[in-house]
Design an enzyme around this catalytic site. Structure first.
Site, PDB file in Angstrom:
ATOM      1  N   CYS A   2       0.980  -1.161  -0.050  1.00 30.04           N
ATOM      2  CA  CYS A   2      -0.002   0.050   0.004  1.00 30.04           C
ATOM      3  C   CYS A   2       0.806   1.380  -0.047  1.00 30.04           C
ATOM      4  O   CYS A   2       1.919   1.319   0.644  1.00 30.04           O
ATOM      5  CB  CYS A   2      -0.757   0.053   1.229  1.00 30.04           C
ATOM      6  SG  CYS A   2      -2.096  -1.064   1.309  1.00 30.04           S
ATOM      7  N   ARG A  26       6.250  -0.725  -4.357  1.00 29.21           N
ATOM      8  CA  ARG A  26       5.562  -1.258  -2.951  1.00 29.21           C
ATOM      9  C   ARG A  26       4.835  -2.457  -3.034  1.00 29.21           C
ATOM     10  O   ARG A  26       4.540  -3.189  -2.087  1.00 29.21           O
ATOM     11  CB  ARG A  26       4.969  -0.302  -2.197  1.00 29.21           C
ATOM     12  CG  ARG A  26       6.093   0.865  -1.641  1.00 29.21           C
ATOM     13  CD  ARG A  26       5.228   2.039  -1.044  1.00 29.21           C
ATOM     14  NE  ARG A  26       4.633   1.619   0.271  1.00 29.21           N
ATOM     15  CZ  ARG A  26       5.320   1.699   1.256  1.00 29.21           C
ATOM     16  NH1 ARG A  26       6.519   2.322   1.540  1.00 29.21           N
ATOM     17  NH2 ARG A  26       4.632   1.531   2.298  1.00 29.21           N
ATOM     18  N   TRP A  74      -3.275  -2.508  -1.440  1.00 29.03           N
ATOM     19  CA  TRP A  74      -2.807  -4.096  -1.492  1.00 29.03           C
ATOM     20  C   TRP A  74      -4.009  -4.816  -0.715  1.00 29.03           C
ATOM     21  O   TRP A  74      -3.793  -4.383   0.690  1.00 29.03           O
ATOM     22  CB  TRP A  74      -1.399  -4.587  -0.999  1.00 29.03           C
ATOM     23  CG  TRP A  74      -0.738  -5.749  -1.224  1.00 29.03           C
ATOM     24  CD1 TRP A  74      -0.566  -6.107  -2.369  1.00 29.03           C
ATOM     25  CD2 TRP A  74      -0.711  -6.730  -0.288  1.00 29.03           C
ATOM     26  NE1 TRP A  74       0.047  -7.659  -2.076  1.00 29.03           N
ATOM     27  CE2 TRP A  74      -0.174  -7.797  -0.870  1.00 29.03           C
ATOM     28  CE3 TRP A  74      -1.233  -6.894   1.006  1.00 29.03           C
ATOM     29  CZ2 TRP A  74      -0.231  -9.189  -0.295  1.00 29.03           C
ATOM     30  CZ3 TRP A  74      -0.961  -8.210   1.594  1.00 29.03           C
ATOM     31  CH2 TRP A  74      -0.409  -9.187   1.169  1.00 29.03           C
ATOM     32  N   ASN A 100      -3.261   2.708   4.967  1.00 24.02           N
ATOM     33  CA  ASN A 100      -2.444   1.732   5.166  1.00 24.02           C
ATOM     34  C   ASN A 100      -2.906   0.961   6.308  1.00 24.02           C
ATOM     35  O   ASN A 100      -2.419   1.650   7.377  1.00 24.02           O
ATOM     36  CB  ASN A 100      -0.919   1.815   4.845  1.00 24.02           C
ATOM     37  CG  ASN A 100      -0.764   2.360   3.319  1.00 24.02           C
ATOM     38  OD1 ASN A 100      -1.683   2.615   2.470  1.00 24.02           O
ATOM     39  ND2 ASN A 100       0.542   2.957   3.324  1.00 24.02           N
ATOM     40  N   GLY A 101      -2.575  -0.371   6.458  1.00 24.88           N
ATOM     41  CA  GLY A 101      -2.631  -0.967   7.826  1.00 24.88           C
ATOM     42  C   GLY A 101      -3.773  -1.838   7.923  1.00 24.88           C
ATOM     43  O   GLY A 101      -4.553  -1.956   6.906  1.00 24.88           O
ATOM     44  N   GLU A 477      18.501 -18.590  -0.283  1.00 28.52           N
ATOM     45  CA  GLU A 477      17.956 -17.402  -0.918  1.00 28.52           C
ATOM     46  C   GLU A 477      17.981 -17.378  -2.312  1.00 28.52           C
ATOM     47  O   GLU A 477      16.960 -16.962  -3.016  1.00 28.52           O
ATOM     48  CB  GLU A 477      19.148 -16.522  -0.447  1.00 28.52           C
ATOM     49  CG  GLU A 477      19.210 -14.998  -1.215  1.00 28.52           C
ATOM     50  CD  GLU A 477      17.939 -14.312  -0.989  1.00 28.52           C
ATOM     51  OE1 GLU A 477      17.084 -14.619  -0.138  1.00 28.52           O
ATOM     52  OE2 GLU A 477      17.665 -13.228  -1.736  1.00 28.52           O
ATOM     53  N   LYS A 481      14.592 -16.470  -4.465  1.00 30.58           N
ATOM     54  CA  LYS A 481      14.660 -15.504  -5.479  1.00 30.58           C
ATOM     55  C   LYS A 481      13.924 -16.049  -6.833  1.00 30.58           C
ATOM     56  O   LYS A 481      13.115 -15.564  -7.419  1.00 30.58           O
ATOM     57  CB  LYS A 481      16.207 -15.344  -5.930  1.00 30.58           C
ATOM     58  CG  LYS A 481      16.414 -13.761  -6.360  1.00 30.58           C
ATOM     59  CD  LYS A 481      16.743 -13.040  -5.244  1.00 30.58           C
ATOM     60  CE  LYS A 481      15.718 -12.865  -4.483  1.00 30.58           C
ATOM     61  NZ  LYS A 481      15.825 -11.858  -3.115  1.00 30.58           N
ATOM     62  N   GLU A 484       9.992 -16.193  -6.020  1.00 25.24           N
ATOM     63  CA  GLU A 484       9.321 -14.877  -6.166  1.00 25.24           C
ATOM     64  C   GLU A 484       9.161 -14.124  -7.437  1.00 25.24           C
ATOM     65  O   GLU A 484       8.133 -13.565  -7.654  1.00 25.24           O
ATOM     66  CB  GLU A 484       9.766 -14.051  -5.256  1.00 25.24           C
ATOM     67  CG  GLU A 484      11.104 -13.412  -5.265  1.00 25.24           C
ATOM     68  CD  GLU A 484      11.442 -12.570  -3.931  1.00 25.24           C
ATOM     69  OE1 GLU A 484      12.581 -12.230  -3.716  1.00 25.24           O
ATOM     70  OE2 GLU A 484      10.444 -11.929  -3.466  1.00 25.24           O
ATOM     71  N   HIS A 500      17.113 -37.816   3.462  1.00 27.77           N
ATOM     72  CA  HIS A 500      16.106 -37.849   4.419  1.00 27.77           C
ATOM     73  C   HIS A 500      14.730 -37.674   3.932  1.00 27.77           C
ATOM     74  O   HIS A 500      13.897 -37.333   4.544  1.00 27.77           O
ATOM     75  CB  HIS A 500      16.436 -36.916   5.557  1.00 27.77           C
ATOM     76  CG  HIS A 500      17.687 -37.430   6.194  1.00 27.77           C
ATOM     77  ND1 HIS A 500      18.041 -38.640   7.057  1.00 27.77           N
ATOM     78  CD2 HIS A 500      19.068 -37.067   6.093  1.00 27.77           C
ATOM     79  CE1 HIS A 500      19.215 -38.900   7.360  1.00 27.77           C
ATOM     80  NE2 HIS A 500      19.895 -37.699   6.981  1.00 27.77           N
ATOM     81  N   LYS A 599       6.897  -4.689  -1.646  1.00 23.66           N
ATOM     82  CA  LYS A 599       8.256  -4.529  -1.208  1.00 23.66           C
ATOM     83  C   LYS A 599       8.356  -4.221   0.141  1.00 23.66           C
ATOM     84  O   LYS A 599       9.553  -4.752   0.973  1.00 23.66           O
ATOM     85  CB  LYS A 599       8.706  -3.067  -1.754  1.00 23.66           C
ATOM     86  CG  LYS A 599      10.154  -2.801  -1.621  1.00 23.66           C
ATOM     87  CD  LYS A 599      10.822  -3.780  -2.284  1.00 23.66           C
ATOM     88  CE  LYS A 599      12.441  -3.395  -1.839  1.00 23.66           C
ATOM     89  NZ  LYS A 599      13.282  -4.662  -2.206  1.00 23.66           N
TER      90      LYS A 599
HETATM   91  O1  M6R Z   1      12.467  -5.070   4.340  1.00 20.53           O
HETATM   92  P1  M6R Z   1      12.959  -6.334   5.091  1.00 20.53           P
HETATM   93  O2  M6R Z   1      14.202  -6.640   4.899  1.00 20.53           O
HETATM   94  O3  M6R Z   1      12.240  -6.560   6.472  1.00 20.53           O
HETATM   95  O4  M6R Z   1      11.802  -7.377   4.339  1.00 20.53           O
HETATM   96  C1  M6R Z   1      11.761  -8.838   4.424  1.00 20.53           C
HETATM   97  C2  M6R Z   1      11.329  -9.549   3.556  1.00 20.53           C
HETATM   98  O5  M6R Z   1       9.937  -9.182   3.206  1.00 20.53           O
HETATM   99  C3  M6R Z   1      12.081  -9.425   2.017  1.00 20.53           C
HETATM  100  O6  M6R Z   1      13.337  -9.824   2.268  1.00 20.53           O
HETATM  101  C4  M6R Z   1      11.347 -10.237   0.934  1.00 20.53           C
HETATM  102  O7  M6R Z   1      11.767 -11.869   1.339  1.00 20.53           O
HETATM  103  C5  M6R Z   1      11.946 -10.061  -0.330  1.00 20.53           C
HETATM  104  N1  M6R Z   1      11.040  -9.882  -1.323  1.00 20.53           N
HETATM  105  C6  M6R Z   1      12.822 -10.943  -0.909  1.00 20.53           C
HETATM  106  O8  M6R Z   1      13.352 -10.849  -2.111  1.00 20.53           O
END
Ligand code: M6R
Length: 604
Positions: A2, A26, A74, A100-101, A477, A481, A484, A500, A599
């Site tokens: 948002c 965002r 959002w 927002n919230g 990670e 990546k 997402e 396992h 974001k």
């Molecule tokens: O702003 P932050 O580092 O707290 O965000 C944490 C996660 O939301 C963020 O790293 C998310 O996993 C990303 N989209 C990863 O690319």
């Protein structure tokens, strides 16, 4: 997640749209604006992108207005549709609210307001705010907003405009961010600094439970008792250019290419010769000497950076380092004492679960060190100390350069703590200083190879990432990546866990991304790779430049430079970022704004 933008002063309808465009990164699913015209409020909102809204109001873009509020939503309460999009209004259509919230007591408030005669048209929690303000409005908009916020449980950043109140707009926050600035043309408020830096670099971050009254070129801030409070300005160094794509097809690719600079900026002023200087930590030296445990709290990519810290610090000395995902940590019955260092890592500094976790730590008397990229973000204001990663604005939802910046600062922190505890690491400090150049060379020489590998694997729907030791967090990670931005199923495992269970998944349609660099665990990785080959899986290995054994048995190779063991996670991390980017780009996906993601995750 948002976005709010609003201004009062000289402007046009188009300025509201431009403000929203800068907040698009965002993540959102609908957009809307409100402004006054001849004593009535005009509200326009549309499901989908800001461009859709922009096309719908094309004829009014040039219209001069003296105030307006705008929002990217959002969805949390109610489907993403035109009715649920913000702004939401009161019964008389005189008040428009963006929010927002999450209002946790919205159902009870709504029921009460309905019993008092208010009519609701949306499924949102936000609409109750508009009706509450209507209920309390007796000519003073600030007072009506103040009274309304007293009724709200939950989190909010709100912007409010009233058709009959021409010379002010009101904003208020609790746990969702708002930033305010002004210049000779007007006063402006937004969810973050991105839409504001072209207007002024001196901004005020609204604190929790504060209300701001914006007038043309001036603003005042009040607490919830209505008392005016002092404004604390903060200077933002980011320039507008750094929030643009600079010739790259996507922000993500631009941000990967910025990584050598991010590392050197993170090191700047903190490494002198063979020593580390963290001036922010100087007055905690006694505390550090006495430490018995380090607690890391973070989400997503930041959590993976935290895991790398654990492996790195444990390679310096045996020590108790715990890394926990914030959404779990905040609900645990944790033992906190003053012999612990609690490190909260968050690029945005606004992640709701991480903020609640540090509030828990603080309520139990613990110390919090924040690691963040955003100056003045909520985390940095609530933590006892902050180490900034100085990566510049990260626009792509998928975190890349912030991850590399976090790792750099975490390495500095680990070496600093160990030196305060009595052990210096001159070789490691020197190696860190060489990193920007090595990373630059690596991206320059290997980008094309990684793209070619990605092109060959773009048709697969499942991937398994495996690694060991310090490269285990890198596979988590890497898999995150790919998931997402390319919507491909990808799982990350410790290679030793294969037998396992996960190995049952493997066949010729399920490729393996294996990290088998020249470190102490390479022999083990070699055996694991053979196990996956025996199940007919295609294997892409990330291996060291001088390797022969791994490259001779796998299908494809990504070569990273021969470096000290503890530096491999930088190169493995970047390899996986480029791999995911190229898979997603091949599929023509919306890389910078992946579906369903935001974001900044400002709700639980
Ligand atoms: O702003 P932050 O580092 O707290 O965000 C944490 C996660 O939301 C963020 O790293 C998310 O996993 C990303 N989209 C990863 O690319």
């Amino acid at each position: 997640m948002c976005g709010i933008y609003g201004f009062i002063g000289n402007g046009k309808v188009e300025d509201l749209i431009n403000g929203l465009k800068k907040l698009e990164y965002r993540g959102y699913d609908s957009a809307g604006i409100a402004f006054s015209r001849n004593g009535s409020l005009i509200v326009e909102k549309k499901t989908g992108k800001v461009d859709t809204l922009c096309s719908a109001i094309n004829d009014t873009l040039e219209e001069k207005i003296n105030a307006g509020i705008a929002h990217t939503r959002w969805a949390t309460h109610g489907m993403p549709n035109d009715i649920n999009a913000h702004p939401q209004m009161d019964c008389e259509k005189k008040i428009a609210v963006v929010h927002n919230g999450i209002i946790e007591n919205f159902a009870a408030l709504r029921e009460k307001l309905i019993s008092e005669g208010h009519k609701f048209i949306s499924q949102t929690d936000t609409e109750v705010i508009a009706h509450l303000i209507e209920k309390y409005f007796k000519g003073d908009l600030l007072e009506a907003v103040r009274l309304a916020t007293l009724d709200l449980d939950g989190t909010y950043a709100i912007g409010v405009i009233h058709a009959d109140v021409k010379d002010e707009i009101i904003f208020a926050r609790r746990k969702s961010p708002l930033v305010i600035t002004k210049n000779e043309y007007g006063s402006y408020c937004a969810s973050d600094v991105t839409p504001l830096i072209s207007l002024s670099r001196d901004v005020v971050f609204l604190e929790d439970s504060q209300i701001a009254r914006l007038k043309k070129g001036a603003f005042e801030i009040f607490d919830l008792s209505g008392k005016q409070v002092e404004k604390r300005f903060c200077h933002i160094d980011w320039d507008e250019k750094s929030a643009e794509k600079g010739g790259y097809k996507h922000f993500m690719l631009k941000e990967i290419h910025e990584e050598p600079r991010v590392i050197s900026d993170a090191l700047m002023g903190r490494v002198k010769g063979e020593k580390i200087f963290l001036k922010e930590m100087e007055d905690w030296k006694d505390h550090i000497k006495n430490l018995r445990k380090i607690n890391i709290i973070a989400c997503g990519t930041s959590y993976h950076a935290g895991l790398i810290f654990k492996y790195f610090f444990e390679s310096l000395r045996p020590f108790d380092v715990e890394v926990e995902v914030s959404s779990e940590f905040r609900y645990r019955n944790v033992l906190i004492d003053d012999r612990m260092l609690n490190v909260a890592i968050s690029q945005s500094g606004e992640t709701a679960d991480t903020l609640e976790s540090i509030r828990l730590v603080k309520s139990l008397g613990g110390r919090v060190l924040a690691l963040s990229n955003v100056v003045g973000s909520t985390l940095t204001r609530e933590a006892d100390k902050t180490l900034y990663i100085n990566a510049g604005p990260e626009i792509s939802v998928a975190s890349t350069k912030a991850y590399i910046g976090q790792m750099t600062v975490l390495y500095l922190l680990a070496l600093y703590i160990d030196s305060v505890m009595g052990k210096e690491h001159p070789e490691k400090v020197k190696a860190l200083s060489r990193l920007p150049e090595l990373v630059d060379q690596f991206i320059l020489t290997q980008e094309k190879t990684i793209k070619d590998v990605a092109d060959r694997y773009v048709g697969y729907s499942n991937f398994m990432y495996i690694g060991r030791g310090m490269n285990y967090p890198s596979v988590l990670e890497g898999a995150l990546k790919l998931k997402e931005i390319s919507y491909t199923n990808a799982v990350g495992y410790q290679a030793g866990e294969l037998k396992h269970g996960p190995i049952a998944l493997l066949d010729e349609k399920f490729p393996v991304m294996a990290v088998a660099v020249d470190d102490d665990l390479k022999g083990k990785m070699l055996s694991n790779i053979l196990e996956t080959k025996a199940r007919n899986a295609h294997v892409v290995a990330v291996t060291s430049a001088s390797d022969h054994d791994v490259s001779s048995i796998v299908n494809d190779v990504i070569r990273v430079p021969d470096v000290e063991n503890y530096l491999y996670p930088f190169f493995v991390g970047i390899s996986f970022q480029l791999f995911a980017y190229n898979v997603a780009n091949n599929r023509n996906l919306n890389i910078d704004m992946p579906r369903n993601l935001a974001k900044s995750v400002t709700v639980e």
